[in-house]
Structures are given as C-alpha cells and as structure tokens.
Design a protein around this motif. Structure first.
Motif, PDB file in Angstrom:
ATOM      1  N   ASN A   1     -38.114  57.877  35.587  1.00 42.89           N
ATOM      2  CA  ASN A   1     -38.955  56.702  35.398  1.00 42.89           C
ATOM      3  C   ASN A   1     -40.247  57.030  34.666  1.00 42.89           C
ATOM      4  O   ASN A   1     -40.716  56.243  33.831  1.00 42.89           O
ATOM      5  CB  ASN A   1     -39.275  56.070  36.756  1.00 42.89           C
ATOM      6  CG  ASN A   1     -40.061  54.778  36.623  1.00 42.89           C
ATOM      7  OD1 ASN A   1     -39.634  53.860  35.924  1.00 42.89           O
ATOM      8  ND2 ASN A   1     -41.197  54.690  37.298  1.00 42.89           N
ATOM      9  N   GLU A   2     -40.827  58.184  34.964  1.00 46.23           N
ATOM     10  CA  GLU A   2     -42.107  58.555  34.338  1.00 46.23           C
ATOM     11  C   GLU A   2     -41.919  59.138  32.941  1.00 46.23           C
ATOM     12  O   GLU A   2     -42.897  59.447  32.265  1.00 46.23           O
ATOM     13  CB  GLU A   2     -42.864  59.535  35.235  1.00 46.23           C
ATOM     14  CG  GLU A   2     -43.085  59.082  36.669  1.00 46.23           C
ATOM     15  CD  GLU A   2     -43.758  57.710  36.792  1.00 46.23           C
ATOM     16  OE1 GLU A   2     -44.360  57.234  35.803  1.00 46.23           O
ATOM     17  OE2 GLU A   2     -43.671  57.115  37.883  1.00 46.23           O
TER      18      GLU A   2
ATOM     19  N   SER B   1     -33.092  55.781  36.575  1.00 40.89           N
ATOM     20  CA  SER B   1     -33.675  55.502  37.890  1.00 40.89           C
ATOM     21  C   SER B   1     -32.927  54.369  38.570  1.00 40.89           C
ATOM     22  O   SER B   1     -32.615  54.438  39.770  1.00 40.89           O
ATOM     23  CB  SER B   1     -35.156  55.130  37.734  1.00 40.89           C
ATOM     24  OG  SER B   1     -35.863  56.109  37.006  1.00 40.89           O
TER      25      SER B   1
ATOM     26  N   GLU C   1     -37.433  59.530  40.091  1.00 43.55           N
ATOM     27  CA  GLU C   1     -38.880  59.507  39.858  1.00 43.55           C
ATOM     28  C   GLU C   1     -39.233  60.077  38.492  1.00 43.55           C
ATOM     29  O   GLU C   1     -39.999  59.475  37.723  1.00 43.55           O
ATOM     30  CB  GLU C   1     -39.604  60.292  40.952  1.00 43.55           C
ATOM     31  CG  GLU C   1     -39.763  59.559  42.253  1.00 43.55           C
ATOM     32  CD  GLU C   1     -40.848  60.186  43.114  1.00 43.55           C
ATOM     33  OE1 GLU C   1     -41.911  60.557  42.565  1.00 43.55           O
ATOM     34  OE2 GLU C   1     -40.627  60.318  44.331  1.00 43.55           O
TER      35      GLU C   1
ATOM     36  N   MET D   1     -40.604  49.947  39.192  1.00 40.02           N
ATOM     37  CA  MET D   1     -39.554  50.920  39.486  1.00 40.02           C
ATOM     38  C   MET D   1     -40.086  52.038  40.369  1.00 40.02           C
ATOM     39  O   MET D   1     -39.408  52.484  41.312  1.00 40.02           O
ATOM     40  CB  MET D   1     -38.980  51.488  38.193  1.00 40.02           C
ATOM     41  CG  MET D   1     -37.891  52.538  38.395  1.00 40.02           C
ATOM     42  SD  MET D   1     -36.441  51.897  39.268  1.00 40.02           S
ATOM     43  CE  MET D   1     -35.668  50.971  37.919  1.00 40.02           C
ATOM     44  N   ARG D   2     -41.295  52.503  40.091  1.00 41.49           N
ATOM     45  CA  ARG D   2     -41.898  53.558  40.913  1.00 41.49           C
ATOM     46  C   ARG D   2     -41.980  53.114  42.365  1.00 41.49           C
ATOM     47  O   ARG D   2     -41.632  53.857  43.288  1.00 41.49           O
ATOM     48  CB  ARG D   2     -43.289  53.895  40.377  1.00 41.49           C
ATOM     49  CG  ARG D   2     -44.003  55.033  41.087  1.00 41.49           C
ATOM     50  CD  ARG D   2     -45.411  55.201  40.526  1.00 41.49           C
ATOM     51  NE  ARG D   2     -45.390  55.397  39.094  1.00 41.49           N
ATOM     52  CZ  ARG D   2     -46.202  54.780  38.225  1.00 41.49           C
ATOM     53  NH1 ARG D   2     -47.105  53.913  38.676  1.00 41.49           N
ATOM     54  NH2 ARG D   2     -46.121  55.029  36.941  1.00 41.49           N
TER      55      ARG D   2
ATOM     56  N   SER E   1     -35.908  54.637  32.690  1.00 41.53           N
ATOM     57  CA  SER E   1     -35.774  53.825  33.898  1.00 41.53           C
ATOM     58  C   SER E   1     -34.327  53.411  34.155  1.00 41.53           C
ATOM     59  O   SER E   1     -33.971  53.084  35.292  1.00 41.53           O
ATOM     60  CB  SER E   1     -36.662  52.586  33.808  1.00 41.53           C
ATOM     61  OG  SER E   1     -36.300  51.784  32.695  1.00 41.53           O
TER      62      SER E   1
ATOM     63  N   ARG F   1     -42.350  49.921  34.730  1.00 44.82           N
ATOM     64  CA  ARG F   1     -42.482  51.305  35.198  1.00 44.82           C
ATOM     65  C   ARG F   1     -43.090  51.352  36.595  1.00 44.82           C
ATOM     66  O   ARG F   1     -42.614  52.088  37.471  1.00 44.82           O
ATOM     67  CB  ARG F   1     -43.340  52.083  34.201  1.00 44.82           C
ATOM     68  CG  ARG F   1     -43.493  53.566  34.482  1.00 44.82           C
ATOM     69  CD  ARG F   1     -44.437  54.153  33.461  1.00 44.82           C
ATOM     70  NE  ARG F   1     -44.605  55.586  33.592  1.00 44.82           N
ATOM     71  CZ  ARG F   1     -45.527  56.282  32.928  1.00 44.82           C
ATOM     72  NH1 ARG F   1     -46.338  55.670  32.083  1.00 44.82           N
ATOM     73  NH2 ARG F   1     -45.628  57.583  33.100  1.00 44.82           N
TER      74      ARG F   1
END
Length: 584
Positions: free
Chosen positions: A422-423, A430, A419, A462-463, A427, A459
């Motif tokens: 990713n932020e 992730s 997480e 992926m989240r 990614s 993004r």
C-alpha cells in the motif's frame, strides 16, 4: 545441506538447565552450566553443542502466548495508568546476558572439530537468535550497543549506543548470513529449528518496522525504506508459497493443530516437559481453572470491531444484517464466535458437552460472574472470555496442553506485504490480501465479490482497513499494541480511552436479585440461551483512575536508570531527557 544428526526433539531434550524437559535425557545429563564449559568440552561434540544452542533458543525466543499484552491496547481490560513507564520502572529489554552466550557460541564453534557444514548451520541458527534479540531491543529503545564478541573482564565494558541505523544494518547482516547456511524448511522432529522460511518471514517484519512511522516520524509513509520492506515481504511470500505454506482453511485450527501449513516459526510444546504455552490456566474462567483468571478477557470495543457476516461494519446501514446491541452475537464475522465467549455462549471446557458460559450474577458461578458487588470496584472482569488457542478438552485445572505458540504465521507475512504494498503504490495487492483473509474467515463475498470491503480505497483508507483487519485476525496474539505504536497512533487509539464490558443484568426479565430456582436449574442444565438475558454496557473501572494513559513518549521506552548508572557512556533517549535520537 548436510542434515544434522540430532532432531529438534533431541536438541530440546538435551536442555537440562534453563528451558525444561527434565524428563528427557537422551544425550546429556550434566549438572554443570554449559555456558562455562571450555571449548574442548562442548564445541567438538554435536550433542553438547546442541545442548548449548537449545539453552539459547530457550532464553532468546518467547516462552509462549503473550497473555494480557492486550491490556496495554484495546483488546482486554487492564488500564495503563499514569507513569506506568518511567526510567526507573516499566518496559525495558536489555538482553546482553544471552547475547554474550550467543557470541561465545558463534566464535567458538569454528574452533571445534565438527564438520564444516554442521558448524555453518549451528552458527546460522545462533546469528538469527542474536538478530531476534537485537531487533526487539531496538523496537523497545532505538539504537543499542552492538557487541559482536563476548566481552571479558579486561575489556572496556562501557560501550556506547550505536545509532538505530547501524543496529538495523547489523540485524540485516546477521539475517543475510544466517540464511545462506540454513535449509529451506525444517519438518518432522526438526520443526522449530531456524530455517530459511523463518529468516525470510522475520526479515519482512524487521524491514516493515524500519520503514514505519515509529522510526521515521518526519516522513512516515514516503521514506526510502518502504520499497525494501515490500521487496522483502514479497520475496518471503513467494518463497513460502513454493515451500507449502499458506492460509489454513479453518481459522480455529491454526492454534490447535500442530505444524499446520500456516505455522512458520513455532515455539514447540511437548508433553511432558513444555506444556500450557497458551496459559490456559490463566485464561480460562476460574470455575474451570485454579488460582488465577482474567487473562485476555475481551472488552466491548473489540467485540464491536468484528463486522457482520457480510463484512460490513455494525454501523453500516448497507449491511444485509441488522445489528442490535441486545443480540450483538448474531450474524457476525465467524472469527467472532471462534474468539469471543459471551454470556450464554457454548464453551465446552473440560470435556463438558453442551456446557455454556454464564457471566450474570447469581446465574454464573460466582468465580466467573461480572458484577461489581462480587469482584470489587477495581476488577477488570469484562463479561467476556476468549476461547482462542485453548485446549477445551483438558480437565480442570489445565496443565498438560502441548499446543505450540506460533511466533510467526503465514497471515502475518500477508499483512506485512499488504502494508508495504500500500505504501509503495500497489494497493491492488493489499486488497487481494484483505480479501483472502476475509474469505478464509468465512465472511460472505457479497454480490460484488468484495467481502464487505470498500472498492477504490485511498491510500489512507487502505492503511486503516489493513490495521482494522489485523486487529481481529490477531486478537490476543500480541500484535495490536505494537502495531499502534509502530504507526504512532497512541493519541488517536489509546490515550485517554475508557474500557467497557457487557454486563448481563436480566434473565427472563428478572434482575440478579430476583433470580429464582428455575433460573438456577436452567443454568445448571445449560438451557439458558444468550437471548434469555438483557445486557448493559458497563464501564470496567468505577473508582480511581479510569482512562488509559499512553503518551507519545512511549514510542521509544527509556533506557533504565540502572544501566545508565552502570555505564556513563550510554545516552538517554531525547523524549526522556537525554540526547540520543532513537529514530533513523
């Protein structure tokens, strides 16, 4: 670090008051409440200090699996109704009795005559427990009063709330101070004591929450806290890898093999004394239990969420496997069969080799059947059970399972890292986490080696992929509701949903009322297979309120009126009519 004289087993056995282990009397056999001992009687003696600390472990940490926590989310069948949470009732966490005892311990240990290294270690464990409690209180309510010393009767007890930012700073300081006085990793009889591995993993959880939309609704994914969350979780993973932690090869063994390499923070089960942390008696079908059943029964949306064996969603036309609602169990993610028990599925409870679980009226035991004429219109039996974490070999009724509860396991650290990566523009890290999780699960890699995952995810994609994967990986482990809350997804994922199960309505073409003796005999011999039945998706609640009610006000629970009336300096949260802003 000087090794403590007493192992965790001895520490647990000394606890004669609040925790259990009444049969263990290796060190202490006292009737008095240890929290009332004067310092000279406790803090000069390691066995008594350990007994006091064991009491605090028992009251500060979870008691076991969070059975039925999934009722508040989209895992199991309970419905959160209108006004389930109000300032007068519902969820609250106000642990100041235990915090007071921790403060007594932290301030009194230095006055005793124990060796300095021992003092530092004991204080470090207590500071972690204090941080653990404050963090949960902040997750529930936002900022709460910070009390660092035990209050006396002459003190001003009407303490106002500290800001949420001040609380996070305090929690982080306790964790930082605790880490310096703890060994990297406890093992053997000391496993379960707080060590550096636990502190690092828990810090990653804390900072992930701090960065989350729950506390930063105005800037949910680009705020300054994500970088710190990534740093903490990356460092935690590096440390854990260096100390022998990792993903266990067999998913089911995570929950049944004590002290395996995925277990970071475990609540230790002991037989005799501290057993059934899973709640086996409440989770098993009632025909193999007693008094209670229905715990953690999966709902249809969870069953549907598991991908096919190639990792593709059941709705994905590019999957190599064809999904059919009437054979929903075929060719699924292997975690499906390791978690979900469906009609006709193998479920060898109580040592019954070849046993299958039936749920159809007049085929199943009436105690297990999913049929409204049997259970009443408002029951939420779903047509599914779960085998996750259960000790299948125990006889009915189960009472002696000594399996641990893993409050933090290695996979959580990976998801926290995914997480935060990713932020913060990473990614690729992730994706590596999701692929590792799916590879361990037994999902096939496919020709592209992506385990069914989409290449080049944005993004946001992926989240969502991370949350979807965690939903399955941690089913019934008490993560889902809090993840949706942390991401402020109640409106899109929970509020207003209806819950469904899967009712077996036919056996060899016959309805429940047409069942014959051959069918009954075949069921008794466990020879009826899942595909001998026909199935109907069925809403679980058929009268009264049917929809989940989970408003945005639940992102921070209210301070109970009881506490507000006792302390006029406490301010209520904004969403509940007060003036306190629980965000950062």
């Amino acid at each position: 670090m000087r090794k403590l004289k007493y192992s965790l087993y001895t520490l647990l056995c000394t606890l004669m008051i609040a925790v259990v282990f009444n049969s263990c009397k290796k060190v202490l056999d006292q009737s008095e409440n240890l929290s009332q001992y004067p310092p000279g009687n406790v803090f000069n003696d390691l066995s008594l200090s350990n007994a006091y600390l064991a009491n605090l472990y028992g009251t500060a940490l979870p008691v076991g699996w969070p059975v039925n926590d999934g009722n508040s989310a989209d895992e199991s069948g309970g419905i959160t109704g209108l006004d389930a949470i109000t300032p007068s009732s519902g969820r609250s966490f106000w642990p100041y009795d235990t915090i007071r005892k921790l403060n007594i311990f932290i301030s009194s240990i230095p006055t005793g005559t124990l060796p300095d290294a021992t003092k530092s270690n004991l204080i470090a464990q207590a500071k972690f427990l204090r941080a653990f409690l404050y963090f949960k209180a902040v997750v529930f309510h936002g900022g709460v009063p910070i009390i660092k010393v035990a209050q006396g009767l002459t003190d001003d007890l009407k303490v106002p709330r500290n800001s949420t930012a001040e609380c996070f700073t305090f929690i982080e300081a306790d964790l930082n101070e605790a880490e310096t006085a703890l060994p990297p990793k406890y093992s053997g009889n000391d496993r379960g004591r707080i060590d550096q591995a636990i502190v690092k993993a828990f810090r990653g959880r804390v900072l992930l929450y701090k960065a989350s939309p729950q506390f930063n609704s105005g800037n949910p994914y680009d705020n300054q806290y994500w970088a710190a969350a990534y740093k903490a979780n990356s460092e935690a993973k590096t440390f854990l890898d260096a100390n022998g932690y990792g993903l266990l090869e067999n998913y089911s063994n995570i929950f049944t093999v004590k002290g395996n390499k995925e277990c970071i923070m475990s609540i230790i089960g002991l037989n005799p004394g501290r057993v059934n942390l899973r709640g086996d008696d409440a989770v098993r079908p009632l025909s193999e239990s007693k008094n209670a059943t229905g715990g953690d029964q999966p709902i249809w949306s969870l069953v549907q969420a598991y991908p096919m064996l190639d990792g593709k969603k059941i709705s994905d036309p590019t999957s190599a496997y064809t999904y059919n609602e009437q054979t929903f169990w075929l060719n699924r993610d292997p975690r499906f069969a390791q978690t979900i028990v469906y009609n006709g599925a193998p479920f060898a409870l109580s040592g019954k080799a070849g046993r299958r679980q039936y749920t159809m009226k007049n085929i199943a035991s009436s105690l297990d059947a999913f049929g409204f004429a049997i259970q009443g219109e408002n029951s939420y039996r779903t047509g599914f059970f779960t085998s996750k974490g259960l000790n299948l070999a125990l006889p009915a009724p189960p009472t002696t399972s000594d399996y641990d509860w893993n409050e933090i396991r290695y996979a959580e650290v990976l998801f926290n890292l995914a997480e935060s990566a990713n932020e913060t523009g990473r990614s690729n890290e992730s994706l590596a986490v999701l692929m590792a999780i799916r590879k361990r699960a037994g999902i096939l890699p496919g020709a592209d080696g992506m385990y069914g995952l989409k290449a080049g995810m944005s993004r946001t994609e992926m989240r969502n992929a991370i949350l979807d994967e965690k939903y399955l990986e941690f089913a019934f482990e008490g993560k889902r509701y809090w993840d949706l809350r942390r991401h402020r997804l109640f409106a899109t994922k929970l509020n207003g949903i209806h819950k469904y199960g899967m009712m077996a309505t036919l056996v060899n073409g016959r309805t429940a009322d047409q069942v014959n003796q051959t069918d009954i005999s075949s069921a008794a011999a466990y020879s009826l297979l899942p595909d001998n039945f026909g199935y109907t998706v069925t809403e679980l609640i058929t009268s009264g309120a049917k929809a989940m009610v989970v408003p945005d006000t639940y992102y921070f629970f209210p301070i109970p009126l009881t506490f507000l009336n006792q302390n006029p300096n406490l301010k209520q949260n904004i969403a509940w009519g007060g003036t306190f802003n629980p965000e950062l």
